[in-house]
Scaffold this motif. Structure first.
Motif: not given
Length: 192
Positions: A144-145, A16, A131, A140-141, A13, A135
């Motif tokens: 990440l964001v 990313y 992203s 999960e996305r 994470r 996934s």
């Protein structure tokens, strides 16, 4: 278990999220200082400096759909189709300081700005969809964001402070202070 369904760790994470360093660095520095630099140290008129941004925006309007088409239809490699373009583009972020060289002519500034904007768009467009390909999990996305936004806020503060530090050491009337900041930011963008 497919690649999309693997557990994404905090390290992933954060890695990313560091991709946001690329976009925020460019936006903050160029938005605040580039036209000033072009008019003061590039000796361009305000109209000429503004047309550089205008022409680049028009060209991007035509280039962006083409870049998106190529990215979406690119053959999937072992590292993925998005990461391939990001890995190619990351070292090209080192071209960012070319825009911050003093006493060049209009065509030089136009070319360096358009070139970098196209490289930047190539990377940011691929990064923006990464992203989704990492996934299938909405949760999960969102992580990440969220990590990306958190790192972006830290970057915004840092990019706002770095020119002030450069001005304090090199002075406000030196074009080298802008070049030093651009070099530092290009290294951060390359690493991000």
């Amino acid at each position: 278990m497919s690649r999309k369904d693997h557990k994404i760790t905090n390290g992933t994470r954060i890695a990313y999220g560091c991709g946001h360093l690329r976009g925020n660095s460019v936006s903050a520095m160029s938005g605040a200082w580039l036209l000033f630099f072009y008019t003061i140290f590039g000796k361009l008129s305000a109209k000429s400096a503004a047309t550089i941004v205008y022409i680049a925006t028009i060209l991007q309007g035509f280039a962006n759909p083409l870049i998106a088409f190529v990215s979406d239809n690119f053959y999937v490699t072992k590292i993925g189709r998005r990461r391939f373009w990001i890995m190619i583009g990351a070292p090209l972020m080192l071209l960012y300081p070319l825009q911050w060289i003093a006493n060049m002519n209009y065509w030089y500034y136009l070319f360096s700005y358009v070139l970098f904007e196209l490289i930047y768009t190539r990377c940011s467009m691929s990064y923006g969809t990464l992203s989704v390909e990492m996934s299938t999990s909405f949760k999960e996305r969102n992580y990440l964001v969220g990590y990306g936004e958190m790192i972006a806020k830290i970057d915004n503060f840092t990019v706002a402070a770095v020119p002030v530090l450069a001005f304090s050491f090199l002075g406000t009337s030196s074009p080298y202070s802008f070049l030093v900041v651009a070099i530092l930011l290009s290294v951060v963008m390359c690493a991000g």
